[in-house]
Design a protein around this motif. Sequence first.
Motif, PDB file in Angstrom:
ATOM      1  N   GLU A   1       0.826  -1.214   0.000  1.00  8.83           N
ATOM      2  CA  GLU A   1       0.000   0.000   0.000  1.00  8.83           C
ATOM      3  C   GLU A   1       0.858   1.261   0.000  1.00  8.83           C
ATOM      4  OE1 GLU A   1      -2.455  -0.466   3.415  1.00  8.83           O
ATOM      5  OE2 GLU A   1      -3.925  -1.771   2.402  1.00  8.83           O
ATOM      6  N   ALA A   2       2.045   1.173   0.594  1.00  8.83           N
ATOM      7  CA  ALA A   2       2.922   2.348   0.685  1.00  8.83           C
ATOM      8  C   ALA A   2       3.967   2.402  -0.419  1.00  8.83           C
ATOM      9  CB  ALA A   2       3.629   2.343   2.045  1.00  8.83           C
ATOM     10  N   TRP A   3       4.194   1.274  -1.080  1.00  7.96           N
ATOM     11  CA  TRP A   3       5.309   1.143  -2.024  1.00  7.96           C
ATOM     12  C   TRP A   3       4.991   1.765  -3.385  1.00  7.96           C
ATOM     13  CZ3 TRP A   3       5.062  -1.781  -6.569  1.00  7.96           C
ATOM     14  CH2 TRP A   3       6.281  -1.921  -7.263  1.00  7.96           C
ATOM     15  N   ALA A   4       6.046   2.287  -4.018  1.00  6.43           N
ATOM     16  CA  ALA A   4       5.969   2.765  -5.408  1.00  6.43           C
ATOM     17  C   ALA A   4       7.269   2.356  -6.089  1.00  6.43           C
ATOM     18  CB  ALA A   4       5.798   4.277  -5.454  1.00  6.43           C
ATOM     19  N   PRO A   5       7.242   2.075  -7.396  1.00  9.51           N
ATOM     20  CA  PRO A   5       8.473   1.679  -8.101  1.00  9.51           C
ATOM     21  C   PRO A   5       9.597   2.694  -7.899  1.00  9.51           C
ATOM     22  CG  PRO A   5       6.555   1.365  -9.501  1.00  9.51           C
ATOM     23  CD  PRO A   5       6.070   2.098  -8.287  1.00  9.51           C
ATOM     24  N   GLY A   6      10.777   2.211  -7.581  1.00 10.03           N
ATOM     25  CA  GLY A   6      11.934   3.081  -7.396  1.00 10.03           C
ATOM     26  C   GLY A   6      12.051   3.701  -6.020  1.00 10.03           C
ATOM     27  N   SER A   7      11.136   3.371  -5.111  1.00  2.42           N
ATOM     28  CA  SER A   7      11.145   4.028  -3.799  1.00  2.42           C
ATOM     29  C   SER A   7      12.173   3.435  -2.844  1.00  2.42           C
ATOM     30  CB  SER A   7       9.750   3.989  -3.168  1.00  2.42           C
ATOM     31  OG  SER A   7       9.233   2.679  -3.138  1.00  2.42           O
ATOM     32  N   TYR A   8      12.694   2.226  -3.148  1.00  5.53           N
ATOM     33  CA  TYR A   8      13.676   1.608  -2.271  1.00  5.53           C
ATOM     34  C   TYR A   8      14.835   1.021  -3.081  1.00  5.53           C
ATOM     35  CZ  TYR A   8      10.251   2.098   1.420  1.00  5.53           C
ATOM     36  OH  TYR A   8       9.366   2.631   2.324  1.00  5.53           O
ATOM     37  N   ASP A   9      16.016   1.037  -2.450  1.00  2.00           N
ATOM     38  CA  ASP A   9      17.202   0.415  -3.042  1.00  2.00           C
ATOM     39  C   ASP A   9      17.304  -1.050  -2.647  1.00  2.00           C
ATOM     40  OD1 ASP A   9      18.276   2.962  -4.085  1.00  2.00           O
ATOM     41  OD2 ASP A   9      18.539   3.447  -1.964  1.00  2.00           O
ATOM     42  N   LEU A  10      16.838  -1.356  -1.446  1.00  2.00           N
ATOM     43  CA  LEU A  10      16.946  -2.713  -0.909  1.00  2.00           C
ATOM     44  C   LEU A  10      15.654  -3.074  -0.193  1.00  2.00           C
ATOM     45  CD1 LEU A  10      18.571  -5.276  -0.082  1.00  2.00           C
ATOM     46  CD2 LEU A  10      19.451  -3.952   1.864  1.00  2.00           C
ATOM     47  N   LEU A  11      15.137  -4.264  -0.478  1.00  2.00           N
ATOM     48  CA  LEU A  11      13.915  -4.755   0.139  1.00  2.00           C
ATOM     49  C   LEU A  11      14.203  -6.102   0.787  1.00  2.00           C
ATOM     50  CD1 LEU A  11      10.865  -4.841   0.667  1.00  2.00           C
ATOM     51  CD2 LEU A  11      10.539  -5.574  -1.713  1.00  2.00           C
TER      52      LEU A  11
ATOM     53  N   ARG B   1      16.939  -4.293  -5.023  1.00  4.60           N
ATOM     54  CA  ARG B   1      17.607  -5.526  -4.616  1.00  4.60           C
ATOM     55  C   ARG B   1      16.726  -6.252  -3.595  1.00  4.60           C
ATOM     56  NH1 ARG B   1      24.063  -4.472  -4.649  1.00  4.60           N
ATOM     57  NH2 ARG B   1      24.112  -3.265  -6.567  1.00  4.60           N
ATOM     58  N   LEU B   2      16.461  -7.505  -3.873  1.00  3.42           N
ATOM     59  CA  LEU B   2      15.571  -8.304  -3.044  1.00  3.42           C
ATOM     60  C   LEU B   2      16.352  -9.293  -2.189  1.00  3.42           C
ATOM     61  CD1 LEU B   2      12.646  -9.292  -5.463  1.00  3.42           C
ATOM     62  CD2 LEU B   2      12.490  -7.811  -3.461  1.00  3.42           C
ATOM     63  N   VAL B   3      16.025  -9.319  -0.908  1.00  4.01           N
ATOM     64  CA  VAL B   3      16.611 -10.289   0.012  1.00  4.01           C
ATOM     65  C   VAL B   3      15.463 -10.955   0.764  1.00  4.01           C
ATOM     66  CG1 VAL B   3      17.976 -10.574   2.120  1.00  4.01           C
ATOM     67  CG2 VAL B   3      18.803  -9.085   0.292  1.00  4.01           C
ATOM     68  N   PHE B   4      15.490 -12.278   0.826  1.00  4.63           N
ATOM     69  CA  PHE B   4      14.495 -13.019   1.594  1.00  4.63           C
ATOM     70  C   PHE B   4      15.078 -13.413   2.942  1.00  4.63           C
ATOM     71  CE2 PHE B   4      12.611 -14.121  -2.665  1.00  4.63           C
ATOM     72  CZ  PHE B   4      11.423 -13.434  -2.454  1.00  4.63           C
ATOM     73  N   CYS B   5      14.268 -13.249   3.958  1.00  8.92           N
ATOM     74  CA  CYS B   5      14.651 -13.603   5.312  1.00  8.92           C
ATOM     75  C   CYS B   5      13.799 -14.805   5.720  1.00  8.92           C
ATOM     76  CB  CYS B   5      14.388 -12.417   6.232  1.00  8.92           C
ATOM     77  SG  CYS B   5      15.074 -12.566   7.866  1.00  8.92           S
ATOM     78  N   THR B   6      14.433 -15.950   5.988  1.00  2.06           N
ATOM     79  CA  THR B   6      13.665 -17.169   6.189  1.00  2.06           C
ATOM     80  C   THR B   6      14.456 -18.211   6.969  1.00  2.06           C
ATOM     81  OG1 THR B   6      12.474 -18.948   5.034  1.00  2.06           O
ATOM     82  CG2 THR B   6      14.467 -18.100   3.998  1.00  2.06           C
ATOM     83  N   SER B   7      13.754 -19.179   7.503  1.00  2.99           N
ATOM     84  CA  SER B   7      14.399 -20.287   8.209  1.00  2.99           C
ATOM     85  C   SER B   7      14.408 -21.551   7.358  1.00  2.99           C
ATOM     86  CB  SER B   7      13.662 -20.564   9.530  1.00  2.99           C
ATOM     87  OG  SER B   7      12.289 -20.790   9.286  1.00  2.99           O
ATOM     88  N   SER B   8      13.969 -21.402   6.084  1.00  6.48           N
ATOM     89  CA  SER B   8      13.894 -22.573   5.202  1.00  6.48           C
ATOM     90  C   SER B   8      14.280 -22.171   3.784  1.00  6.48           C
ATOM     91  CB  SER B   8      12.468 -23.139   5.198  1.00  6.48           C
ATOM     92  OG  SER B   8      12.302 -24.087   4.161  1.00  6.48           O
ATOM     93  N   ASN B   9      14.866 -23.115   3.040  1.00  2.07           N
ATOM     94  CA  ASN B   9      15.195 -22.847   1.628  1.00  2.07           C
ATOM     95  C   ASN B   9      14.168 -23.474   0.689  1.00  2.07           C
ATOM     96  OD1 ASN B   9      15.783 -25.532   1.854  1.00  2.07           O
ATOM     97  ND2 ASN B   9      17.936 -25.358   1.229  1.00  2.07           N
TER      98      ASN B   9
END
Length: 248
Positions: free
Chosen positions: A44-54, A80-88
């Motif tokens: 709801e808050a996001w727009a393209p180009g608004s973040y360098d890292l997610l 740049r996308l990073v997933f935070c998780t306890s499983s692959n």
Amino acid sequence: MKIALVDDEQEELNHVMKLLKSQLDFAEHTLKIDTFSSGTAFLEAWAPGSYDLLILDIYMDRTDGIAVARRVRETDSNVRLVFCTSSNAFASESYEVRAHYYLCKPVTQQGIAAMLERMNLAAYERERLLTLPDGQKVILHNIMYTEYFNHIVTIHNQKGAAVEIRISQKEMERLLCKYPSFCCCSRGIIVNFHAVQKYSADTFWLSSGQTIPISRRRSKEVIDAYTHFLFEKMRAEVKNYATLLPNC
């Protein structure tokens, strides 16, 4: 550097944000970290180009991290996308959305450091582009200083030709001086502290050999800003060196 953290566990959000700030506490970074407690709130808050890292937690109620990443990739191919998780278990899905890294839970200082090293964010920051109102783009780190005359600002660069743009000095200050390495040191002139080799109470000497005047009226304020910049830069270098020392 603008970063978004998305996780439905508030304690985890606070933990990851603290680790990121401890690693990215550099004078050359302008760090902004936004946190979101759900994928829906982020979208709801996001727009393209608004973040360098997610940084996205994969397992969230309602809209999971993979679904959020798919929505983002529909219109933003650069973040740049990073997933935070306890499983692959979602390896194939992360490949589909071009994820850059996996952060394994529980997230540690070493994990954050490894992620930042892999993604080379310091180099990314040095290549950060400033888009001018007329559409021209300049690399922030390459700017040595700007000067205003007759409604025109000339941007003097370390590499490449000078760039001219019809813009007010006030608007140029708004664009540049939000970054801690830039300062309006005298009327109509903005200097990049990265380009300064030495200084006195009324002059900056640049690495190019040029001299830039410091306003007598603003001298204390400007010199204080420059010495603070040097201190933060030195502190970052000491911290970087400390990370190379063996753990005894």
